[in-house]
Design a protein around this motif. Structure first.
Motif, PDB file in Angstrom:
ATOM      1  N   GLU A  43     -13.635  24.211  23.175  1.00  0.00           N
ATOM      2  CA  GLU A  43     -12.399  24.121  22.392  1.00  0.00           C
ATOM      3  C   GLU A  43     -11.375  23.236  23.097  1.00  0.00           C
ATOM      4  N   VAL A  44     -11.280  23.352  24.408  1.00  0.00           N
ATOM      5  CA  VAL A  44     -10.359  22.516  25.184  1.00  0.00           C
ATOM      6  C   VAL A  44     -10.766  21.049  25.063  1.00  0.00           C
ATOM      7  N   ARG A  45     -12.056  20.765  25.184  1.00  0.00           N
ATOM      8  CA  ARG A  45     -12.539  19.380  25.054  1.00  0.00           C
ATOM      9  C   ARG A  45     -12.242  18.821  23.666  1.00  0.00           C
ATOM     10  N   SER A  46     -12.370  19.666  22.642  1.00  0.00           N
ATOM     11  CA  SER A  46     -12.074  19.243  21.273  1.00  0.00           C
ATOM     12  C   SER A  46     -10.596  18.876  21.133  1.00  0.00           C
ATOM     13  N   LEU A  47      -9.732  19.657  21.737  1.00  0.00           N
ATOM     14  CA  LEU A  47      -8.296  19.357  21.696  1.00  0.00           C
ATOM     15  C   LEU A  47      -7.999  18.067  22.467  1.00  0.00           C
ATOM     16  N   GLU A  48      -8.658  17.880  23.606  1.00  0.00           N
ATOM     17  CA  GLU A  48      -8.483  16.638  24.367  1.00  0.00           C
ATOM     18  C   GLU A  48      -8.914  15.429  23.541  1.00  0.00           C
ATOM     19  N   ALA A  49     -10.004  15.572  22.785  1.00  0.00           N
ATOM     20  CA  ALA A  49     -10.482  14.477  21.940  1.00  0.00           C
ATOM     21  C   ALA A  49      -9.467  14.116  20.862  1.00  0.00           C
ATOM     22  N   ASP A  50      -8.604  15.071  20.502  1.00  0.00           N
ATOM     23  CA  ASP A  50      -7.535  14.822  19.531  1.00  0.00           C
ATOM     24  C   ASP A  50      -6.248  14.348  20.205  1.00  0.00           C
ATOM     25  N   GLY A  51      -6.340  14.022  21.496  1.00  0.00           N
ATOM     26  CA  GLY A  51      -5.202  13.455  22.195  1.00  0.00           C
ATOM     27  C   GLY A  51      -4.269  14.441  22.872  1.00  0.00           C
ATOM     28  N   VAL A  52      -4.656  15.710  22.932  1.00  0.00           N
ATOM     29  CA  VAL A  52      -3.822  16.705  23.611  1.00  0.00           C
ATOM     30  C   VAL A  52      -4.024  16.555  25.117  1.00  0.00           C
ATOM     31  N   ARG A  53      -2.933  16.467  25.847  1.00  0.00           N
ATOM     32  CA  ARG A  53      -2.996  16.378  27.306  1.00  0.00           C
ATOM     33  C   ARG A  53      -3.099  17.790  27.874  1.00  0.00           C
ATOM     34  N   VAL A  54      -4.170  18.046  28.582  1.00  0.00           N
ATOM     35  CA  VAL A  54      -4.442  19.378  29.117  1.00  0.00           C
ATOM     36  C   VAL A  54      -4.122  19.393  30.606  1.00  0.00           C
ATOM     37  N   ALA A  55      -3.285  20.321  31.007  1.00  0.00           N
ATOM     38  CA  ALA A  55      -2.828  20.388  32.397  1.00  0.00           C
ATOM     39  C   ALA A  55      -3.725  21.248  33.283  1.00  0.00           C
ATOM     40  N   GLY A  56      -4.900  21.640  32.793  1.00  0.00           N
ATOM     41  CA  GLY A  56      -5.820  22.448  33.588  1.00  0.00           C
ATOM     42  C   GLY A  56      -5.985  23.836  33.023  1.00  0.00           C
ATOM     43  N   PRO A  57      -6.822  24.660  33.681  1.00  0.00           N
ATOM     44  CA  PRO A  57      -7.048  26.020  33.208  1.00  0.00           C
ATOM     45  C   PRO A  57      -5.743  26.806  33.090  1.00  0.00           C
ATOM     46  N   GLY A  58      -5.618  27.565  32.004  1.00  0.00           N
ATOM     47  CA  GLY A  58      -4.421  28.361  31.756  1.00  0.00           C
ATOM     48  C   GLY A  58      -3.363  27.639  30.950  1.00  0.00           C
ATOM     49  N   ALA A  59      -3.573  26.344  30.690  1.00  0.00           N
ATOM     50  CA  ALA A  59      -2.569  25.531  29.991  1.00  0.00           C
ATOM     51  C   ALA A  59      -2.204  26.093  28.626  1.00  0.00           C
ATOM     52  N   PHE A  60      -3.173  26.727  27.951  1.00  0.00           N
ATOM     53  CA  PHE A  60      -2.931  27.252  26.611  1.00  0.00           C
ATOM     54  C   PHE A  60      -2.653  28.751  26.623  1.00  0.00           C
TER      55      PHE A  60
END
Length: 151
Positions: A55-72
């Protein structure tokens, strides 16, 4: 049977982000040291928030910048478990040392407006890939690299 691995265990003072810890004790009220800003974000039915690496990778593919585990705001980031096959009421088993810890999925996590500070398209962009809220039906210690399975 579907088997995955816990990638990170995360706690926080309420809101997002939560931060990875080496390990944390868990029981029916959730992870030791984890807090919730709003009463509907916790409690025994919503003791843990589970999110998949997919799910995190899918959000990254949509351009969401992920700051690491726990970001969401997730407590457990999990790799290898097929979240698309999971439903409320399913039970998961964490192989935690000598004492397996049983989790019961309570509901799909409903993403809230708190996540908007990560990306202005949230919470709508996260619908369908927001993870699950779970009850904890035992006690033990959680840490990264433990196996988690749907028996």
């Amino acid at each position: 049977m579907s088997v995955g691995t816990i990638v990170a265990v995360c706690v926080g003072n309420g809101g997002v982000p939560k931060h990875p810890v080496a390990e944390a004790k868990v029981g029916p009220d959730g992870l030791e040291g984890d807090r919730h800003r709003y009463h509907l974000h916790g409690g025994r039915d919503r003791a843990l928030c589970l999110l998949s690496v997919d799910e995190v990778r899918s959000l990254e593919a949509d351009g969401v910048r992920v700051a690491g585990p726990g970001a969401f705001g997730e407590n457990l980031l999990i790799d290898g478990l097929d979240f698309s096959a999971l439903r409320a009421g399913d039970r998961l088993l964490v192989r935690a040392d000598d004492t397996p810890i049983e989790l019961e999925l309570f509901d799909v996590r409903e993403p809230c407006a708190t996540l908007r500070r990560i990306d202005r398209r949230f919470p709508d962009l996260m619908l369908g890939r927001s993870g699950f809220m779970a009850r904890v039906l035992g006690e033990g210690t959680l840490r990264a690299e433990l196996a988690i399975e749907r028996p």
